[in-house]
Design a protein around this motif. Structure first.
Motif, PDB file in Angstrom:
ATOM      1  N   UNK A 109       0.821  -1.209   0.000  1.00  0.00           N
ATOM      2  CA  UNK A 109       0.000   0.000   0.000  1.00  0.00           C
ATOM      3  C   UNK A 109       0.854   1.258   0.000  1.00  0.00           C
ATOM      4  N   UNK A 110       1.930   1.261   0.758  1.00  0.00           N
ATOM      5  CA  UNK A 110       2.808   2.434   0.798  1.00  0.00           C
ATOM      6  C   UNK A 110       3.407   2.693  -0.585  1.00  0.00           C
ATOM      7  N   UNK A 111       3.880   1.647  -1.236  1.00  0.00           N
ATOM      8  CA  UNK A 111       4.459   1.825  -2.571  1.00  0.00           C
ATOM      9  C   UNK A 111       3.389   2.245  -3.579  1.00  0.00           C
ATOM     10  N   UNK A 112       2.227   1.649  -3.495  1.00  0.00           N
ATOM     11  CA  UNK A 112       1.122   1.998  -4.388  1.00  0.00           C
ATOM     12  C   UNK A 112       0.755   3.479  -4.253  1.00  0.00           C
ATOM     13  N   UNK A 113       0.606   3.931  -3.032  1.00  0.00           N
ATOM     14  CA  UNK A 113       0.263   5.340  -2.809  1.00  0.00           C
ATOM     15  C   UNK A 113       1.332   6.246  -3.399  1.00  0.00           C
ATOM     16  N   UNK A 114       2.595   5.914  -3.151  1.00  0.00           N
ATOM     17  CA  UNK A 114       3.670   6.753  -3.672  1.00  0.00           C
ATOM     18  C   UNK A 114       3.720   6.713  -5.195  1.00  0.00           C
ATOM     19  N   UNK A 115       3.546   5.544  -5.789  1.00  0.00           N
ATOM     20  CA  UNK A 115       3.550   5.437  -7.250  1.00  0.00           C
ATOM     21  C   UNK A 115       2.416   6.244  -7.868  1.00  0.00           C
ATOM     22  N   UNK A 116       1.244   6.168  -7.292  1.00  0.00           N
ATOM     23  CA  UNK A 116       0.112   6.948  -7.807  1.00  0.00           C
ATOM     24  C   UNK A 116       0.339   8.438  -7.611  1.00  0.00           C
ATOM     25  N   UNK A 117       0.878   8.796  -6.462  1.00  0.00           N
ATOM     26  CA  UNK A 117       1.146  10.210  -6.199  1.00  0.00           C
ATOM     27  C   UNK A 117       2.091  10.779  -7.264  1.00  0.00           C
ATOM     28  N   UNK A 118       3.162  10.044  -7.577  1.00  0.00           N
ATOM     29  CA  UNK A 118       4.162  10.516  -8.538  1.00  0.00           C
ATOM     30  C   UNK A 118       3.604  10.654  -9.953  1.00  0.00           C
ATOM     31  N   UNK A 119       2.604   9.863 -10.300  1.00  0.00           N
ATOM     32  CA  UNK A 119       2.104   9.877 -11.672  1.00  0.00           C
ATOM     33  C   UNK A 119       0.773  10.601 -11.856  1.00  0.00           C
ATOM     34  N   UNK A 120       0.012  10.807 -10.772  1.00  0.00           N
ATOM     35  CA  UNK A 120      -1.337  11.339 -10.933  1.00  0.00           C
ATOM     36  C   UNK A 120      -1.652  12.610 -10.148  1.00  0.00           C
ATOM     37  N   UNK A 121      -1.030  12.802  -9.018  1.00  0.00           N
ATOM     38  CA  UNK A 121      -1.396  13.949  -8.173  1.00  0.00           C
ATOM     39  C   UNK A 121      -0.976  15.256  -8.846  1.00  0.00           C
ATOM     40  N   UNK A 122      -1.821  16.271  -8.804  1.00  0.00           N
ATOM     41  CA  UNK A 122      -1.527  17.538  -9.479  1.00  0.00           C
ATOM     42  C   UNK A 122      -0.547  18.429  -8.704  1.00  0.00           C
ATOM     43  N   UNK A 123       0.718  18.050  -8.802  1.00  0.00           N
ATOM     44  CA  UNK A 123       1.821  18.865  -8.296  1.00  0.00           C
ATOM     45  C   UNK A 123       2.708  19.230  -9.479  1.00  0.00           C
ATOM     46  N   UNK A 124       3.280  20.420  -9.424  1.00  0.00           N
ATOM     47  CA  UNK A 124       4.212  20.850 -10.458  1.00  0.00           C
ATOM     48  C   UNK A 124       5.516  21.230  -9.792  1.00  0.00           C
ATOM     49  N   UNK A 125       6.606  20.674 -10.328  1.00  0.00           N
ATOM     50  CA  UNK A 125       7.918  20.838  -9.706  1.00  0.00           C
ATOM     51  C   UNK A 125       8.828  21.654 -10.616  1.00  0.00           C
ATOM     52  N   UNK A 126       9.417  22.698 -10.042  1.00  0.00           N
ATOM     53  CA  UNK A 126      10.384  23.526 -10.763  1.00  0.00           C
ATOM     54  C   UNK A 126      11.718  23.450 -10.027  1.00  0.00           C
ATOM     55  N   UNK A 127      12.734  22.948 -10.716  1.00  0.00           N
ATOM     56  CA  UNK A 127      14.065  22.832 -10.126  1.00  0.00           C
ATOM     57  C   UNK A 127      14.902  24.053 -10.450  1.00  0.00           C
ATOM     58  N   UNK A 128      15.705  24.452  -9.475  1.00  0.00           N
ATOM     59  CA  UNK A 128      16.687  25.520  -9.676  1.00  0.00           C
ATOM     60  C   UNK A 128      18.048  24.872  -9.829  1.00  0.00           C
ATOM     61  N   UNK A 129      18.790  25.312 -10.859  1.00  0.00           N
ATOM     62  CA  UNK A 129      20.125  24.771 -11.099  1.00  0.00           C
ATOM     63  C   UNK A 129      21.068  25.900 -11.504  1.00  0.00           C
ATOM     64  N   UNK A 130      22.310  25.542 -11.737  1.00  0.00           N
ATOM     65  CA  UNK A 130      23.305  26.534 -12.161  1.00  0.00           C
ATOM     66  C   UNK A 130      22.946  27.166 -13.497  1.00  0.00           C
TER      67      UNK A 130
END
Length: 150
Positions: A109-130
């Motif tokens: 269940x823990x892995x399932x929740x994390x896998x679904x979160x990574x592919x379906x949850x509406x989060x947008x990630x912006x990385x800062x780099x050099x």
């Protein structure tokens, strides 16, 4: 007993673990996952990141994911916290904690929740780099992990 929260502030892994176990005599297994900001991605150095979400929609998505996990496995408690806003290297981003009478269900269940979160949850990630800031798309490896759940 589910606890789902999207927040800007930090969380304490120790406090979240304690909340999963507090007065929980029926569950013999507790599995947790904590995801943190790392200093690299896709072969490039990362200095930090910013996470955005769609309030209301994001929480609903997390509730649906948790409900689906409950439909598949006998779970006691689920705690799911996800941070948004600016994050520094080594900041904790996400906490998924699951209890169950038996370890197999808690691990799955823990892995399932994390896998679904990574592919379906509406989060947008912006990385800062050099070389500047860039929006991060979903990884193919995350999509492949989801395929095993059918």
């Amino acid at each position: 007993m589910d606890f789902i929260e999207v927040r800007k502030g930090a969380f304490s892994v120790a406090e979240e673990f304690a909340a999963l176990r507090r007065e929980n005599r029926g569950d013999g297994a507790c599995v947790m996952f904590v995801g943190s900001v790392r200093d690299f991605n896709a072969g490039a150095a990362v200095r930090g990141l910013k996470l955005e979400h769609y309030p209301g929609m994001t929480e609903k998505s997390l509730q649906d994911i948790t409900a689906d996990a409950r439909a598949h496995w006998p779970l006691g408690r689920v705690r799911l916290l996800h941070r948004v806003g600016p994050l520094a290297l080594q900041d904790d981003i996400v906490f998924v904690g699951v209890t169950s009478p038996h370890r197999q269900a808690a691990f799955a269940a823990c892995q399932y929740i994390m896998d679904r979160l990574k592919t379906e949850a509406p989060f947008w990630k912006q990385e800062s780099s050099e070389t500047g800031d860039r929006w991060v798309a979903a990884r193919e490896s995350d999509k492949r992990e989801m395929e095993k759940w059918g």
